[in-house]
Design a protein around this motif. Structure first.
Motif, PDB file in Angstrom:
ATOM      1  N   SER A 250      25.475 -74.986  17.369  1.00 13.52           N
ATOM      2  CA  SER A 250      24.038 -75.083  17.693  1.00 13.52           C
ATOM      3  C   SER A 250      23.628 -76.551  17.798  1.00 13.52           C
ATOM      4  N   ARG A 251      24.463 -77.460  17.265  1.00 10.41           N
ATOM      5  CA  ARG A 251      24.155 -78.888  17.374  1.00 10.41           C
ATOM      6  C   ARG A 251      24.213 -79.366  18.829  1.00 10.41           C
ATOM      7  N   TRP A 252      24.979 -78.657  19.651  1.00  9.51           N
ATOM      8  CA  TRP A 252      25.167 -79.120  21.044  1.00  9.51           C
ATOM      9  C   TRP A 252      24.263 -78.359  22.002  1.00  9.51           C
TER      10      TRP A 252
ATOM     11  N   ALA B 273      28.586 -87.864  11.021  1.00  2.61           N
ATOM     12  CA  ALA B 273      28.587 -86.820  12.055  1.00  2.61           C
ATOM     13  C   ALA B 273      27.179 -86.261  12.233  1.00  2.61           C
ATOM     14  N   LEU B 274      26.899 -85.745  13.421  1.00  3.51           N
ATOM     15  CA  LEU B 274      25.574 -85.156  13.649  1.00  3.51           C
ATOM     16  C   LEU B 274      25.399 -83.956  12.713  1.00  3.51           C
ATOM     17  N   PRO B 275      24.396 -84.008  11.826  1.00  6.96           N
ATOM     18  CA  PRO B 275      24.255 -82.907  10.866  1.00  6.96           C
ATOM     19  C   PRO B 275      23.720 -81.631  11.510  1.00  6.96           C
ATOM     20  N   LEU B 276      24.026 -80.531  10.877  1.00  4.63           N
ATOM     21  CA  LEU B 276      23.498 -79.230  11.288  1.00  4.63           C
ATOM     22  C   LEU B 276      21.963 -79.308  11.250  1.00  4.63           C
ATOM     23  N   GLY B 277      21.329 -78.714  12.254  1.00  7.41           N
ATOM     24  CA  GLY B 277      19.859 -78.779  12.295  1.00  7.41           C
ATOM     25  C   GLY B 277      19.379 -79.797  13.311  1.00  7.41           C
ATOM     26  N   LYS B 278      20.270 -80.753  13.653  1.00 14.22           N
ATOM     27  CA  LYS B 278      19.902 -81.695  14.718  1.00 14.22           C
ATOM     28  C   LYS B 278      20.525 -81.222  16.025  1.00 14.22           C
ATOM     29  N   ASN B 279      19.924 -81.672  17.128  1.00 14.52           N
ATOM     30  CA  ASN B 279      20.402 -81.286  18.450  1.00 14.52           C
ATOM     31  C   ASN B 279      20.760 -82.561  19.205  1.00 14.52           C
ATOM     32  N   ILE B 280      21.989 -82.646  19.642  1.00 14.34           N
ATOM     33  CA  ILE B 280      22.457 -83.877  20.293  1.00 14.34           C
ATOM     34  C   ILE B 280      21.600 -84.224  21.514  1.00 14.34           C
ATOM     35  N   ASN B 281      21.027 -83.192  22.140  1.00 11.53           N
ATOM     36  CA  ASN B 281      20.245 -83.461  23.351  1.00 11.53           C
ATOM     37  C   ASN B 281      18.831 -83.964  23.066  1.00 11.53           C
ATOM     38  N   LEU B 282      18.505 -84.041  21.783  1.00  9.86           N
ATOM     39  CA  LEU B 282      17.264 -84.740  21.422  1.00  9.86           C
ATOM     40  C   LEU B 282      17.595 -86.142  20.931  1.00  9.86           C
ATOM     41  N   GLU B 283      18.814 -86.301  20.407  1.00 12.54           N
ATOM     42  CA  GLU B 283      19.252 -87.607  19.891  1.00 12.54           C
ATOM     43  C   GLU B 283      19.704 -88.520  21.024  1.00 12.54           C
ATOM     44  N   VAL B 284      20.497 -87.948  21.918  1.00  9.28           N
ATOM     45  CA  VAL B 284      20.980 -88.666  23.115  1.00  9.28           C
ATOM     46  C   VAL B 284      20.450 -87.830  24.288  1.00  9.28           C
ATOM     47  N   PRO B 285      19.164 -87.985  24.591  1.00 11.67           N
ATOM     48  CA  PRO B 285      18.502 -87.012  25.461  1.00 11.67           C
ATOM     49  C   PRO B 285      18.981 -87.059  26.904  1.00 11.67           C
ATOM     50  N   HIS B 286      18.852 -85.903  27.511  1.00 16.81           N
ATOM     51  CA  HIS B 286      19.221 -85.754  28.923  1.00 16.81           C
ATOM     52  C   HIS B 286      18.022 -86.162  29.776  1.00 16.81           C
ATOM     53  N   LEU B 287      18.168 -87.294  30.421  1.00 17.78           N
ATOM     54  CA  LEU B 287      17.053 -87.906  31.165  1.00 17.78           C
ATOM     55  C   LEU B 287      16.324 -86.926  32.079  1.00 17.78           C
ATOM     56  N   GLU B 288      17.087 -86.179  32.876  1.00 13.46           N
ATOM     57  CA  GLU B 288      16.452 -85.298  33.865  1.00 13.46           C
ATOM     58  C   GLU B 288      15.854 -84.046  33.229  1.00 13.46           C
ATOM     59  N   GLU B 289      16.210 -83.801  31.965  1.00 11.93           N
ATOM     60  CA  GLU B 289      15.680 -82.609  31.312  1.00 11.93           C
ATOM     61  C   GLU B 289      14.393 -82.919  30.559  1.00 11.93           C
TER      62      GLU B 289
ATOM     63  N   GLU C  21      26.483 -64.110  22.874  1.00  9.87           N
ATOM     64  CA  GLU C  21      27.549 -63.154  23.175  1.00  9.87           C
ATOM     65  C   GLU C  21      28.537 -63.725  24.205  1.00  9.87           C
ATOM     66  N   MET C  22      28.235 -64.875  24.785  1.00 10.77           N
ATOM     67  CA  MET C  22      29.093 -65.449  25.835  1.00 10.77           C
ATOM     68  C   MET C  22      30.074 -66.451  25.221  1.00 10.77           C
ATOM     69  N   THR C  23      31.004 -66.961  26.057  1.00 11.99           N
ATOM     70  CA  THR C  23      31.975 -67.943  25.550  1.00 11.99           C
ATOM     71  C   THR C  23      31.230 -69.145  24.968  1.00 11.99           C
ATOM     72  N   PRO C  24      31.748 -69.714  23.889  1.00  9.36           N
ATOM     73  CA  PRO C  24      31.020 -70.833  23.279  1.00  9.36           C
ATOM     74  C   PRO C  24      30.985 -72.062  24.178  1.00  9.36           C
ATOM     75  N   PHE C  25      30.023 -72.928  23.910  1.00 11.99           N
ATOM     76  CA  PHE C  25      29.834 -74.145  24.721  1.00 11.99           C
ATOM     77  C   PHE C  25      31.059 -75.053  24.619  1.00 11.99           C
ATOM     78  N   ILE C  26      31.479 -75.337  23.388  1.00 13.47           N
ATOM     79  CA  ILE C  26      32.741 -76.063  23.204  1.00 13.47           C
ATOM     80  C   ILE C  26      33.793 -74.964  23.292  1.00 13.47           C
ATOM     81  N   ARG C  27      34.422 -74.818  24.423  1.00  8.45           N
ATOM     82  CA  ARG C  27      35.112 -73.584  24.784  1.00  8.45           C
ATOM     83  C   ARG C  27      36.607 -73.660  24.513  1.00  8.45           C
ATOM     84  N   LYS C  28      37.319 -74.509  25.275  1.00  7.11           N
ATOM     85  CA  LYS C  28      38.772 -74.563  25.162  1.00  7.11           C
ATOM     86  C   LYS C  28      39.262 -76.001  25.008  1.00  7.11           C
TER      87      LYS C  28
END
Ligand code: A3P
Length: 294
Positions: A233-235, A66-82, A242-249
Motif C-alpha cells: 500500500s506504500r506504493w 525505509a518508507l514507513p507503512l502509512g506513507k504513500n511514495i506518490n505523495l513523498e515523490v509526487p507524480h507531477l502530471e497526477e 484481487e489483481m496481481t500486485p503492483f510489485i509483481r515479478k
C-alpha cells in the motif's frame, strides 16, 4: 463476425492518453511547472522501474530510513502530471518528483537534475499489461488479454504514448551533465553500484551518506524486490486487491512467458526501425531478439 478488441479506458490531455481518474487540470498544470534549482526528477516511461527509483531517492534523502507503512511514495515523490504544479511547488526543496513525460514535454531547467530509467520494451509491455489490468477502476480492463494490450502498445495507443518515442527523446540527451541515464536491467545487475551512481549524481551530500555503509546497506535491503513486495500500500493504495500486485515479478525476461513468435518478430521489427543507427540496442546486449537481429 470478428470480435472487437477490448481497450482500456483513457482520458486525454494535450494529445496524451492518460489514466481515467487522473485530473486533466493537474496533468495540464504539471506540464507548466517551473522547475527550481534543487529539483530532482525521476523520469520513466511507465513500468520501467519508477517506484524502485522513487524509493531509492526517498531513502537517500531520509538517511537510509525505509518508507514507513502509512506513507504513500506518490505523495513523498509526487507524480507531477497526477498532482499538478501547485502541489509540487508546495513541497520543500530539495524536491524529488516523478514524471512519465517525454523530454520535450518535461519541465526543464539546467539547474534541475533528471534520472532517466529505461527498461527493455519486451518486459515493459508485459508489466504495463498487468498494470492496466490491475487498476480496474482506472482502466476497466480486468478482462483484457495480453494480445489485446500488445496491439495498443505497439501502436503507441497507451497512456503516455509510444514507448520508442519516449525512449528516443531522452536517449538523445543522455550525455547532458544534469541527466543520469540508466536502465532497469543495470539496477537489477548491480543495485549497489546504481545506488552509488545516483547518490553521486545527486551531489556530495548524498554521496557522503552512502559512504556510511549502514545507510548504503539499509537502502540496498529495503529497496530490494523482496522488501518492496511487502506492505505494498506504500506504493499504490488504488490497486484492486484481487489483481496481481503492483510489485509483481521484478524479473528480466518474463516476456518469454507471454509473447507469441509473431509478437517477438513485430516488436523486434519496430525496435529496429525506430532506433536504427543510434546504438540503443547496446543498452540490452543480452536481450535475445535484439542481439539476433542487429
Ligand atoms: P514487473 O511488472 O515486471 O514485475 P514502475 O514502478 O515504473 O511502475 O515499474 C514497475 C515494475 O518494476 C514492476 O515490474 C515491478 O515489479 C518492478 N519493480 C518494482 N520494484 C522493484 C525492485 N525493488 N526490484 C525489481 N523490480 C522492481
Amino acid at each position: 463476425m470478428k470480435q472487437q478488441r477490448r481497450k482500456p479506458n483513457y482520458g486525454i490531455c494535450r494529445g496524451f492518453l492518460i489514466p481515467m481518474g487522473f485530473p486533466v487540470a493537474c496533468f495540464e498544470s504539471g506540464l507548466n511547472y517551473t522547475p527550481q534549482s534543487g529539483d530532482n526528477f525521476i523520469v520513466t516511461y511507465p513500468k520501467c522501474g519508477t517506484t524502485w527509483a522513487q524509493h531509492i531517492v526517498w531513502m537517500l534523502q531520509n538517511d537510509g530510513q525505509a518508507l514507513p507503512l502509512g506513507k504513500n511514495i506518490n505523495l513523498e515523490v509526487p507524480h507531477l502530471e497526477e498532482v499538478g504544479a501547485e502541489f509540487v511547488a508546495a513541497i520543500p526543496s530539495p524536491r524529488f518528483i516523478k514524471t512519465h513525460l517525454p523530454y520535450s514535454f518535461t519541465p526543464y531547467s539546467p539547474d534541475a537534475k533528471y534520472i532517466y530509467i529505461a527498461r527493455n520494451p519486451f518486459d515493459c509491455v508485459v508489466s504495463f499489461y498487468y498494470h492496466t489490468q490491475g487498476f480496474v477502476k482506472h482502466y476497466d480492463f480486468a478482462d483484457g488479454t495480453f494480445d489485446e494490450f500488445f496491439e495498443l502498445f505497439i501502436e503507441g495507443e497507451v497512456d503516455w504514448g509510444d514507448y520508442f518515442d519516449h525512449l528516443l527523446s531522452w536517449y538523445e540527451h543522455r550525455h547532458q551533465p544534469n541527466i543520469l541515464f540508466t536502465t532497469y536491467e543495470a539496477m537489477k545487475k548491480d543495485p549497489k553500484q546504481q545506488i552509488i551512481e545516483m547518490a553521486k549524481f545527486l551531489g556530495n551530500s548524498y554521496l557522503e551518506k552512502v559512504k556510511n555503509l549502514e545507510i548504503l546497506h539499509s537502502i540496498l535491503e529495503h529497496t530490494s524486490f523482496t522488501k518492496m513486495s511487502q506492505e505494498q500500500s506504500r506504493w499504490s493504495s488504488l490497486r484492486s486487491p484481487e489483481m496481481t500486485p503492483f510489485i509483481r515479478k521484478g524479473e528480466i525476461g518474463d516476456w518469454q512467458n507471454h509473447f507469441s513468435q509473431n509478437q517477438v518478430a513485430r516488436l523486434t521489427d519496430k525496435f529496429r526501425k525506430k532506433t536504427a543507427g543510434i546504438g540503443i540496442e547496446n543498452l540490452w546486449p543480452e536481450l535475445i531478439p535484439i542481439s539476433m537481429h542487429f
